[in-house]
Design a protein around this motif. Structure first.
Motif, PDB file in Angstrom:
ATOM      1  N   MET A  77      -6.445  -3.926  18.796  1.00  0.00           N
ATOM      2  CA  MET A  77      -5.801  -5.092  18.437  1.00  0.00           C
ATOM      3  C   MET A  77      -6.123  -5.254  16.892  1.00  0.00           C
ATOM      4  SD  MET A  77      -4.458  -6.369  21.256  1.00  0.00           S
ATOM      5  CE  MET A  77      -4.096  -8.213  20.659  1.00  0.00           C
ATOM      6  N   PRO A  78      -4.722  -5.615  16.419  1.00  0.00           N
ATOM      7  CA  PRO A  78      -4.944  -5.826  14.828  1.00  0.00           C
ATOM      8  C   PRO A  78      -6.083  -7.152  14.495  1.00  0.00           C
ATOM      9  CG  PRO A  78      -2.588  -5.885  15.604  1.00  0.00           C
ATOM     10  CD  PRO A  78      -3.551  -5.911  16.719  1.00  0.00           C
ATOM     11  N   PRO A  79      -6.725  -6.873  13.262  1.00  0.00           N
ATOM     12  CA  PRO A  79      -7.605  -7.835  12.859  1.00  0.00           C
ATOM     13  C   PRO A  79      -7.331  -9.216  13.054  1.00  0.00           C
ATOM     14  CG  PRO A  79      -7.738  -5.809  11.523  1.00  0.00           C
ATOM     15  CD  PRO A  79      -6.617  -5.919  12.335  1.00  0.00           C
ATOM     16  N   TYR A  80      -5.829  -9.568  12.381  1.00  0.00           N
ATOM     17  CA  TYR A  80      -5.370 -10.888  12.479  1.00  0.00           C
ATOM     18  C   TYR A  80      -5.399 -11.658  13.630  1.00  0.00           C
ATOM     19  CZ  TYR A  80      -0.916  -8.685  13.586  1.00  0.00           C
ATOM     20  OH  TYR A  80       0.058  -8.047  14.121  1.00  0.00           O
ATOM     21  N   THR A  81      -5.433 -10.876  14.815  1.00  0.00           N
ATOM     22  CA  THR A  81      -5.510 -11.615  16.150  1.00  0.00           C
ATOM     23  C   THR A  81      -6.898 -12.324  16.319  1.00  0.00           C
ATOM     24  OG1 THR A  81      -6.171  -9.585  17.398  1.00  0.00           O
ATOM     25  CG2 THR A  81      -3.863 -10.130  17.128  1.00  0.00           C
ATOM     26  N   LYS A  82      -8.088 -11.822  15.515  1.00  0.00           N
ATOM     27  CA  LYS A  82      -9.319 -12.588  15.960  1.00  0.00           C
ATOM     28  C   LYS A  82      -9.348 -13.945  15.344  1.00  0.00           C
ATOM     29  CE  LYS A  82     -11.494  -8.162  15.001  1.00  0.00           C
ATOM     30  NZ  LYS A  82     -12.512  -7.069  14.072  1.00  0.00           N
ATOM     31  N   TRP A  83      -8.388 -14.235  14.353  1.00  0.00           N
ATOM     32  CA  TRP A  83      -8.463 -15.710  13.909  1.00  0.00           C
ATOM     33  C   TRP A  83      -7.142 -16.572  14.469  1.00  0.00           C
ATOM     34  CZ3 TRP A  83      -4.821 -16.579  10.257  1.00  0.00           C
ATOM     35  CH2 TRP A  83      -4.278 -15.694   9.714  1.00  0.00           C
ATOM     36  N   GLY A  84      -6.642 -15.871  15.330  1.00  0.00           N
ATOM     37  CA  GLY A  84      -5.424 -16.963  15.849  1.00  0.00           C
ATOM     38  C   GLY A  84      -4.165 -16.488  15.928  1.00  0.00           C
ATOM     39  N   ARG A  85      -3.900 -15.382  15.199  1.00  0.00           N
ATOM     40  CA  ARG A  85      -2.363 -15.017  14.725  1.00  0.00           C
ATOM     41  C   ARG A  85      -1.928 -14.415  16.386  1.00  0.00           C
ATOM     42  NH1 ARG A  85      -0.590 -14.874   9.732  1.00  0.00           N
ATOM     43  NH2 ARG A  85       1.376 -14.733  10.909  1.00  0.00           N
ATOM     44  N   THR A  86      -0.668 -14.499  16.698  1.00  0.00           N
ATOM     45  CA  THR A  86      -0.039 -14.341  17.681  1.00  0.00           C
ATOM     46  C   THR A  86       1.210 -13.515  17.420  1.00  0.00           C
ATOM     47  OG1 THR A  86       1.350 -16.031  17.872  1.00  0.00           O
ATOM     48  CG2 THR A  86      -0.816 -16.496  19.178  1.00  0.00           C
ATOM     49  N   ARG A  87       1.766 -13.458  16.445  1.00  0.00           N
ATOM     50  CA  ARG A  87       2.960 -12.619  16.188  1.00  0.00           C
ATOM     51  C   ARG A  87       2.928 -11.507  15.104  1.00  0.00           C
ATOM     52  NH1 ARG A  87       4.636 -17.607  17.226  1.00  0.00           N
ATOM     53  NH2 ARG A  87       6.061 -17.684  18.627  1.00  0.00           N
ATOM     54  N   SER A  88       2.262 -11.667  13.893  1.00  0.00           N
ATOM     55  CA  SER A  88       2.360 -10.525  13.095  1.00  0.00           C
ATOM     56  C   SER A  88       1.324 -10.880  11.979  1.00  0.00           C
ATOM     57  CB  SER A  88       3.503 -10.452  12.288  1.00  0.00           C
ATOM     58  OG  SER A  88       3.858 -11.510  11.372  1.00  0.00           O
ATOM     59  N   GLY A  89       1.048  -9.883  11.146  1.00  0.00           N
ATOM     60  CA  GLY A  89      -0.181 -10.171  10.168  1.00  0.00           C
ATOM     61  C   GLY A  89       0.595 -10.655   8.864  1.00  0.00           C
ATOM     62  N   CYS A  90       1.676 -11.101   8.624  1.00  0.00           N
ATOM     63  CA  CYS A  90       2.342 -12.001   7.690  1.00  0.00           C
ATOM     64  C   CYS A  90       2.072 -13.119   7.524  1.00  0.00           C
ATOM     65  CB  CYS A  90       3.755 -11.664   7.715  1.00  0.00           C
ATOM     66  SG  CYS A  90       4.950 -12.111   6.416  1.00  0.00           S
ATOM     67  N   TYR A  91       1.224 -13.434   6.418  1.00  0.00           N
ATOM     68  CA  TYR A  91       0.708 -14.871   6.150  1.00  0.00           C
ATOM     69  C   TYR A  91       1.512 -15.855   6.042  1.00  0.00           C
ATOM     70  CZ  TYR A  91       1.445 -14.509   1.412  1.00  0.00           C
ATOM     71  OH  TYR A  91       2.137 -14.376  -0.108  1.00  0.00           O
TER      72      TYR A  91
END
Length: 119
Positions: A1-15
């Motif tokens: 899983m991409p690291p950005y899913t650790k803090w609640g993202r569901t779609r992409s890592g694009c801020y």
């Protein structure tokens, strides 16, 4: 899983993805306040028309980051998650894999946009 899913993202890592849920904006503010501020910089009136662009429909990020509003978004999200858990519909991939330990996953470059934003 991409690291950005650790803090609640569901779609992409694009801020600054405009498809984010409001809870994702809250998590971005809490986890990466520098990127949240960077996204906020885009919310300015267009000089010719005065129209105001916002990432989140119906409210600006300045409005969304108010403590009482962030608390409301968290409460609303918790209620949605609880209702969804009770429904037991088909699982999403993020739900299936969120139970797996991703702590040992190698760090990835999390500040890159998704494919759509890279085109």
């Amino acid at each position: 899983m991409p690291p950005y899913t650790k803090w609640g993202r569901t779609r992409s890592g694009c801020y600054f993805c405009f498809y984010q849920q409001k809870i994702e904006w809250v998590k971005l503010k809490e986890t990466h306040p520098d990127l949240y501020e960077k996204a906020k910089e885009y919310e300015v009136p267009f000089e010719k028309t005065g129209n105001f662009f916002t990432w989140s429909q119906g409210e600006s990020l300045a409005e969304l980051e108010q403590p009482e509003r962030m608390a409301q978004i968290k409460r609303d999200h918790a209620l949605r998650v609880e209702r969804q858990a009770q429904r037991k519909d088909n699982s999403t991939l993020i739900a299936v894999f969120s139970d797996h330990d991703t702590a040992e996953a190698p760090d990835e470059d999390d500040d890159q946009g998704c494919l759509v934003c890279s085109l």
